[in-house]
Motif scaffolding. Structure first.
Motif, PDB file in Angstrom:
ATOM      1  N   ILE A   1       0.807  -1.219   0.000  1.00 31.84           N
ATOM      2  CA  ILE A   1       0.000   0.000   0.000  1.00 31.84           C
ATOM      3  C   ILE A   1       0.842   1.272   0.000  1.00 31.84           C
ATOM      4  N   VAL A   2       1.974   1.258   0.695  1.00 29.36           N
ATOM      5  CA  VAL A   2       2.727   2.492   0.944  1.00 29.36           C
ATOM      6  C   VAL A   2       3.039   3.246  -0.349  1.00 29.36           C
ATOM      7  N   ARG A   3       3.075   4.556  -0.244  1.00 31.20           N
ATOM      8  CA  ARG A   3       3.265   5.405  -1.410  1.00 31.20           C
ATOM      9  C   ARG A   3       4.730   5.808  -1.550  1.00 31.20           C
ATOM     10  N   ASN A   4       5.050   6.280  -2.740  1.00 28.51           N
ATOM     11  CA  ASN A   4       6.403   6.754  -2.995  1.00 28.51           C
ATOM     12  C   ASN A   4       6.630   8.077  -2.240  1.00 28.51           C
ATOM     13  N   PRO A   5       7.860   8.382  -1.758  1.00 29.46           N
ATOM     14  CA  PRO A   5       9.123   7.679  -2.001  1.00 29.46           C
ATOM     15  C   PRO A   5       9.406   6.525  -1.025  1.00 29.46           C
ATOM     16  N   GLU A   6       8.541   6.367   0.010  1.00 27.82           N
ATOM     17  CA  GLU A   6       8.776   5.281   0.965  1.00 27.82           C
ATOM     18  C   GLU A   6       8.761   3.919   0.268  1.00 27.82           C
ATOM     19  N   TRP A   7       7.867   3.768  -0.731  1.00 20.51           N
ATOM     20  CA  TRP A   7       7.795   2.487  -1.432  1.00 20.51           C
ATOM     21  C   TRP A   7       9.141   2.115  -2.046  1.00 20.51           C
ATOM     22  N   LYS A   8       9.762   3.053  -2.726  1.00 24.08           N
ATOM     23  CA  LYS A   8      11.035   2.763  -3.400  1.00 24.08           C
ATOM     24  C   LYS A   8      12.105   2.362  -2.389  1.00 24.08           C
ATOM     25  N   MET A   9      12.142   3.043  -1.253  1.00 25.01           N
ATOM     26  CA  MET A   9      13.115   2.722  -0.209  1.00 25.01           C
ATOM     27  C   MET A   9      12.889   1.307   0.320  1.00 25.01           C
ATOM     28  N   ILE A  10      11.616   0.965   0.591  1.00 22.41           N
ATOM     29  CA  ILE A  10      11.300  -0.357   1.121  1.00 22.41           C
ATOM     30  C   ILE A  10      11.639  -1.438   0.109  1.00 22.41           C
TER      31      ILE A  10
END
Length: 502
Positions: A120-129
């Motif tokens: 679910i998480v949105r970018n930029p957190e998604w890319k980091m994860i």
């Protein structure tokens, strides 16, 4: 005064509906005529079909067969059904920078596990994860996990040996217990004992995640269809009990692993490394723990359900097609030989097993659809629907792709309702348009655990077919009807098969 108020509200609602439902017509884009209030989701919202099947029905609406895309009306407003394979590649790969986020959300304050997980998480957190967790799913790391997986495969054999001769069993239950034990050992380093203990707490909570009451269905509906209301409605991706169990399990395993210093090359090792990194940066550890638990939660959920569904649907199809089952069992016996397990390298080399699993995922792409949300930059080039339409897509508009409809389109798959592993035989590969095959999604935000999921399903099948076969019985259903309550592909009734021991 009351009559006047009601009449005024009715007029406002009528005007709003007329304007909302004329959106695509005003922009000259072909669309499906909606019904009041329900838009184009009537079949789903009245509980007749699951959401992925509703998207498939929209994709296959008569009269739109040659359209590259279709304008539709969802609860949140206008959306797009993408039909053309080239446009799908544009949205999911070539122009991915405009479509990094999914078109769903949950409450970040009351549902940190749901909000922060990689699904679910949105970018930029998604890319980091994604970058942090990708090492868990490399071929090298999965190979290191494989001995742990083989132990569960042997547990499956022992469990099946204890089943009374020629019994009819609920095949999904058996498969789900197997994948629960696999996820528990490979991800968390714990023994769930779902195969051995019918009352396994780990299994009970895994199943509960996918048991949808009407209240949970409302939560899921808001997350997927009205994400702007997620915080106001205080919705949660995981139920309270499931969240508490996952949180308790992960925090306990993290603590024990830190004390022991043991390294197992699993998800917990990666999460511990992220935890140490956060501590060194002086970050809020309560928030960081929520983040860590969220990743473990989605790993547990996705790994348990998708692999068990793939296994059970494969077994169902092979029970209906015994000649295909005989061929697969012959290959299983050949590759086992005199050994007590098949090596990691050898199981990857099994040609007919791969064909069988690929065909199952062709006919039953477990999630059934993919979606993305358009995010336009504040300045610079905007995403448009050219060359199809001269239309600049507004930020926030959802795009949907029906993998179910594409996987069963006779244009790409002749006789699509037929279960035919020969489609994927090496000599027939040139006949396949692989752009029309997307069981794990497509593009940079596809399923990160694809390799592990495939291996889980294959391992379960080879250990089951080593000494057993499955056939139809009096309780076996004649065809699969999808459960309207389940967010992924699942039969609306239990699949019973007769287990025959050799």
């Amino acid at each position: 005064m009351l009559i006047l108020l009601i009449a005024s509200l009715a007029l406002v609602f009528y005007v709003w509906q007329r304007r909302t439902y004329s959106y695509w017509q005003r922009h000259g884009i072909k669309s499906i005529k909606p019904v009041p209030i329900l838009g184009n989701l009537r079949t789903f919202l009245t509980g007749k079909v699951p959401f992925f099947e509703q998207i498939s029905l929209l994709h296959n609406t008569p009269g739109y067969e040659k359209e590259p895309l279709i304008g539709v009306y969802l609860l949140r407003g206008p959306g797009v059904i993408v039909r053309d394979l080239e446009l799908i590649k544009t949205v999911m790969i070539k122009k991915f920078n405009y479509f990094v986020n999914r078109a769903l959300s949950t409450d970040p304050h009351r549902d940190p596990i749901g909000y922060n997980n990689m699904f679910i998480v949105r970018n930029p957190e998604w890319k980091m994860i994604r970058n942090k967790l990708s090492p868990v799913f490399t071929s090298g790391k999965i190979k290191q996990m494989y001995p742990l997986m083989v132990e569960i495969g042997k547990d499956l054999e022992l469990t099946l040996e204890k089943v009374p001769v020629d019994s009819a069993i609920r095949i999904k239950d058996t498969c789900a217990r197997f994948t629960t034990d696999l996820i528990a050992t490979t991800a968390f380093g714990v023994k769930a004992n779902s195969l051995k203990n019918i009352k396994s707490e780990f299994f009970k909570h895994n199943v509960a995640i996918f048991e949808i009451s009407w209240l949970r269905a409302l939560d899921i509906g808001i997350i997927f269809l009205l994400p702007a209301l997620a915080s106001l409605a205080r919705v949660k991706f995981f139920s309270k009990k499931s969240s508490e169990f996952i949180y308790k399990t992960v925090t306990y395993v993290l603590s024990e692993r830190e004390k022991s210093g043991l390294h197992r090359n699993d998800l917990i090792d990666i999460l511990l490394a992220l935890k140490r990194e956060a501590a060194e940066k002086g970050e809020n550890m309560t928030k960081e723990l929520d983040f860590l638990v969220a990743q473990a939660a989605v790993f547990q959920t996705a790994g348990f359900e998708t692999s068990s569904s793939t296994m059970s649907l494969t077994l169902y199809e092979l029970a209906l097609n015994t000649e295909l089952q005989d061929r697969l069992r012959e290959e299983v016996k050949q590759y086992f030989g005199d050994e007590d397990h098949i090596s990691y390298e050898r199981i990857q080399e099994m040609p007919y097993l791969t064909q069988v699993v690929n065909e199952t995922l062709r006919k039953y792409p477990i999630v059934g659809y993919a979606e993305r949300e358009c995010s336009q930059p504040e300045s610079g080039e905007k995403f448009t629907l050219e060359p199809y339409y001269d239309f600049e897509v507004p930020s926030g508009m959802p795009f949907y792709i029906s993998t179910l409809a594409i996987h069963r389109d006779e244009k790409y798959w002749p006789d699509p309702e037929k279960y035919d592993p020969e489609r994927f035989a090496p000599e027939n590969r040139h006949n396949i348009n692989m752009d029309a095959y997307m069981p794990f999604g497509i593009g940079p935000r596809n399923c990160i655990g694809m390799r592990l999921g495939l291996l889980q399903s294959k391992l379960g099948l080879v250990h089951l077919f080593r000494n057993h076969r499955v056939i139809q019985c009096d309780k076996t259903i004649k065809s699969i009807n999808f459960s309207a309550k389940c967010p992924v592909m699942a039969s609306d009734v239990d699949i019973y098969l007769q287990l025959i021991r050799d």
